[in-house]
Scaffold this active site. Structure first.
Site, mmCIF file in Angstrom:
data_model
loop_
_atom_site.group_PDB
_atom_site.id
_atom_site.type_symbol
_atom_site.label_atom_id
_atom_site.label_comp_id
_atom_site.label_asym_id
_atom_site.label_seq_id
_atom_site.Cartn_x
_atom_site.Cartn_y
_atom_site.Cartn_z
ATOM 1 N N SER A 66 -2.233 2.390 -9.196
ATOM 2 C CA SER A 66 -3.649 2.116 -9.464
ATOM 3 C C SER A 66 -3.940 2.036 -10.963
ATOM 4 O O SER A 66 -3.216 2.593 -11.785
ATOM 5 C CB SER A 66 -4.520 3.219 -8.869
HETATM 6 N N1 SAH Z 1 -0.965 6.877 -5.407
HETATM 7 C C1 SAH Z 1 -0.113 5.741 -5.712
HETATM 8 C C2 SAH Z 1 -0.768 4.432 -5.296
HETATM 9 C C3 SAH Z 1 0.076 3.786 -4.293
HETATM 10 S S1 SAH Z 1 -0.543 2.385 -3.444
HETATM 11 C C4 SAH Z 1 0.334 5.736 -7.143
HETATM 12 O O1 SAH Z 1 -0.134 6.585 -7.928
HETATM 13 O O2 SAH Z 1 1.175 4.908 -7.509
HETATM 14 C C5 SAH Z 1 -0.721 3.036 -1.810
HETATM 15 C C6 SAH Z 1 0.497 3.611 -1.174
HETATM 16 O O3 SAH Z 1 0.115 4.058 0.118
HETATM 17 C C7 SAH Z 1 1.667 2.643 -0.955
HETATM 18 O O4 SAH Z 1 2.822 3.177 -1.523
HETATM 19 C C8 SAH Z 1 1.769 2.542 0.560
HETATM 20 O O5 SAH Z 1 3.087 2.367 1.043
HETATM 21 C C9 SAH Z 1 1.201 3.881 0.985
HETATM 22 N N2 SAH Z 1 0.727 3.962 2.365
HETATM 23 C C10 SAH Z 1 0.031 3.049 3.074
HETATM 24 N N3 SAH Z 1 -0.239 3.515 4.307
HETATM 25 C C11 SAH Z 1 0.301 4.766 4.373
HETATM 26 C C12 SAH Z 1 0.358 5.759 5.392
HETATM 27 N N4 SAH Z 1 -0.187 5.590 6.586
HETATM 28 N N5 SAH Z 1 1.000 6.915 5.107
HETATM 29 C C13 SAH Z 1 1.573 7.128 3.909
HETATM 30 N N6 SAH Z 1 1.555 6.218 2.899
HETATM 31 C C14 SAH Z 1 0.922 5.048 3.138
#
Ligand code: SAH
Length: 219
Positions: A66
């Site tokens: 993000s």
């Molecule tokens: N917090 C992260 C942002 C990642 S983007 C950072 O600081 O980089 C969102 C993430 O959520 C992705 O890696 C995606 O694979 C994950 N995601 C999506 N659905 C999910 C679920 N049901 N359980 C766990 N992770 C999930």
């Protein structure tokens, strides 16, 4: 300290001043964490020079780290204290978890994509974040064995806040989740107290999709 460390420390300081402090992030613990965590190590080498810019970046598997401001805004909205236990859904690069780990007592983070899970795990070891615990699974079910949590942060957008997660929030707990369709969401803050559950909107945002039983279904 290497020349690179000095260069990135300077860029990080500039990021905090221009993108974070200038936009009403005032919680000293959040500002200190943003000043400390080496964000450039959470992206691929090819994108390192962009790590402190004002936008999200790809981290592989069609996911993104993000925008720095969103990380700061969501963290501040959680009103974290040093004794708090926090659940994060969507580890991704691990950057948000590291910011949380600088402030809270312990961070429980869940990722459903194996390559991202492995990469983040390696980085947490390397940076010695011993208060981050990880799981490779569907995060929409939360982490019941470790509940209730003082704070829950969902870093992917969902059609609604999963009830399972609300159930795992402690009394006095705070939860932040992007809620909307797959193109645009509202950042929703949910608080739980003795009277029940309250919701407020903190404004618009845009996240990748939360996939899973209580998200957008299986993809
Ligand atoms: N917090 C992260 C942002 C990642 S983007 C950072 O600081 O980089 C969102 C993430 O959520 C992705 O890696 C995606 O694979 C994950 N995601 C999506 N659905 C999910 C679920 N049901 N359980 C766990 N992770 C999930």
């Amino acid at each position: 300290m290497s020349w690179d460390d000095v260069k990135y420390a300077r860029r990080r300081e500039e990021m905090v001043r221009r993108q974070i402090e200038a936009r009403n992030i005032t919680d000293p613990a959040v500002l200190a964490a943003m000043r400390k965590v080496p964000r450039h190590l959470f992206v691929s080498e090819a994108l390192r020079h962009k790590a402190y810019e004002d936008y999200p970046l790809p981290i592989g598997e069609q996911q993104t780290i993000s925008q720095p401001f969103i990380v700061a805004e969501m963290t501040q909205a959680l009103s974290l204290g040093p004794g708090d236990r926090v659940l994060e859904i969507g580890t991704g690069s691990g950057y948000q978890a590291a910011i949380l780990a600088e402030i809270a007592y312990r961070v429980y983070t869940v990722e459903r994509l194996h390559p991202l899970y492995v990469q983040a795990r390696r980085l947490f070891d390397q940076l010695q974040y011993h208060n981050i615990v990880m799981r490779y699974t569907d995060g929409t079910k939360g982490w019941k064995a470790q509940s209730p949590f003082d704070a829950i942060i969902v870093t992917a957008g969902a059609p609604k806040a999963p009830q399972t997660l609300i159930d795992q929030l402690a009394e006095g707990g705070r939860m932040i989740i992007p809620v909307g369709d797959q193109y645009a969401q509202d950042l929703i803050k949910i608080t739980k107290d003795a009277r029940g559950v309250q919701q407020q909107s903190l404004g618009g945002c845009r996240f990748v999709k939360l996939i899973g039983e209580e998200g957008w279904g299986t993809v």
